[in-house]
Scaffold this motif. Structure first.
Motif, short mmCIF file in Angstrom:
data_model
loop_
_atom_site.label_atom_id
_atom_site.label_comp_id
_atom_site.label_asym_id
_atom_site.label_seq_id
_atom_site.Cartn_x
_atom_site.Cartn_y
_atom_site.Cartn_z
N MET A 15 107.94 79.33 32.18
CA MET A 15 107.19 79.21 33.44
C MET A 15 105.88 79.95 33.36
N MET A 16 105.92 81.19 32.80
CA MET A 16 104.69 81.99 32.74
C MET A 16 103.64 81.35 31.84
N THR A 17 104.07 80.76 30.73
CA THR A 17 103.06 80.12 29.86
C THR A 17 102.47 78.89 30.56
N LEU A 18 103.30 78.18 31.34
CA LEU A 18 102.76 77.03 32.09
C LEU A 18 101.76 77.52 33.13
N VAL A 19 102.15 78.53 33.89
CA VAL A 19 101.25 79.06 34.93
C VAL A 19 99.95 79.55 34.31
N ASP A 20 100.05 80.31 33.23
CA ASP A 20 98.84 80.86 32.60
C ASP A 20 97.92 79.76 32.10
N SER A 21 98.51 78.61 31.76
CA SER A 21 97.68 77.52 31.21
C SER A 21 96.90 76.78 32.30
N THR A 23 94.54 76.85 34.52
CA THR A 23 93.31 77.45 35.05
C THR A 23 92.14 76.58 34.61
N GLY A 24 90.96 76.91 35.09
CA GLY A 24 89.74 76.26 34.63
C GLY A 24 89.79 74.75 34.83
N ASP A 25 89.50 74.01 33.76
CA ASP A 25 89.41 72.55 33.87
C ASP A 25 90.78 71.86 33.77
N HIS A 26 91.85 72.63 33.77
CA HIS A 26 93.19 72.03 33.69
C HIS A 26 93.40 71.09 34.88
N PRO A 27 94.02 69.91 34.65
CA PRO A 27 94.17 68.95 35.75
C PRO A 27 95.26 69.30 36.76
N ALA A 28 95.94 70.43 36.61
CA ALA A 28 97.02 70.77 37.53
C ALA A 28 96.98 72.25 37.89
N ARG A 29 97.70 72.55 39.00
CA ARG A 29 97.85 73.94 39.44
C ARG A 29 99.29 74.14 39.89
N PRO A 30 99.84 75.34 39.73
CA PRO A 30 101.21 75.59 40.21
C PRO A 30 101.24 75.64 41.74
N CYS A 31 102.25 75.01 42.34
CA CYS A 31 102.37 75.06 43.81
C CYS A 31 103.64 75.75 44.26
N LYS A 45 108.34 87.26 38.72
CA LYS A 45 107.11 87.11 37.93
C LYS A 45 106.16 86.12 38.59
N ALA A 46 106.70 85.03 39.13
CA ALA A 46 105.86 84.04 39.80
C ALA A 46 105.27 84.62 41.08
N ALA A 47 106.09 85.32 41.85
CA ALA A 47 105.62 85.92 43.10
C ALA A 47 104.49 86.90 42.82
N ALA A 48 104.60 87.64 41.71
CA ALA A 48 103.56 88.60 41.34
C ALA A 48 102.25 87.90 41.00
N GLN A 49 102.32 86.60 40.67
CA GLN A 49 101.11 85.81 40.41
C GLN A 49 100.58 85.16 41.69
#
Ligand code: GAR
Length: 195
Positions: A15-21, A23-31, A45-49
């Protein structure tokens, strides 16, 4: 951009590697990050983000998978994801749940599918004397650990490997593979990623 919900049951390193990825021009964001275990390490860990989190504990539902899944779906759907990523989510899902996210739910599995569906993949690869192991990201269909393969990464089995040492080496590749597949999938490209 595309909205991504991630489901987990454990520590959430994928999950953390997906979330970290994302950003920027990535076509998706975590919801949303959800779990069947209110104490799963990945939720904190997600809540801390700053990502919304929630859990539906499967235990009080006993054998009633349908009621558990209805509650989990309500939680997920409140965040209106376009894509659902299973990342160490350890509950088997019914066809009803899978069909609700048909064509937009991904899973990562720690074997070179179609080999070793289910549990204890690394012990089974070692037991079989395989020269290589690895991980697979696939689209989720009603059959367990089945569905179109969207990416694979391989690792060599080494002399003296135990299920734990092999799992660790495969996990390092999972952390490369899953973000690469998600980026491609979110951009509408289902060509498999081969690492
Ligand atoms: C990962 O190795 C993932 O492939 C596996 O659980 C681990 C979760 O680690 N998934 C399955 O076995 C699915 N049946 P993480 O919580 O650190 O991402």
């Amino acid at each position: 951009s595309k909205r991504v919900a991630i489901l987990l049951s454990g520590g959430g390193s994928n999950m953390m590697t997906l979330v970290d990825s994302m950003t920027g021009d990535h076509p998706a964001r975590p919801c949303f990050v959800g779990s069947n275990d209110p104490n799963a390490g990945g939720l904190a860990k997600a809540a801390a983000q700053g990502i919304p989190t929630g859990a539906v504990d499967h235990k009080p539902f006993g054998k009633d998978r349908g009621a558990f899944e209805d509650a989990l779906r309500a939680l997920i759907d409140a965040h209106a994801p376009d894509i659902v990523c299973l990342a160490g989510f350890m509950r088997v899902l019914t066809a009803d749940f899978v069909q609700a996210y048909e064509g937009r739910m991904l899973n990562i599995h720690p074997s070179l599918l179609p080999k070793y569906k289910g549990l204890h993949t690394h012990a089974r690869a070692l037991e079989a004397g395989d020269a290589e192991a690895g991980c697979t990201v696939h689209e989720v269909t009603p059959l367990l650990d089945d569905g179109p393969i969207l990416g694979q990464a391989r690792v060599a089995v080494e002399a003296g490997d135990t299920p734990d040492t092999l799992a660790q080496r495969v996990l390092t590749q999972e952390h490369r593979l899953y973000p690469a597949v998600l980026r491609r999938f979110a951009s509408g490209d289902r060509t498999p990623v081969i690492l």
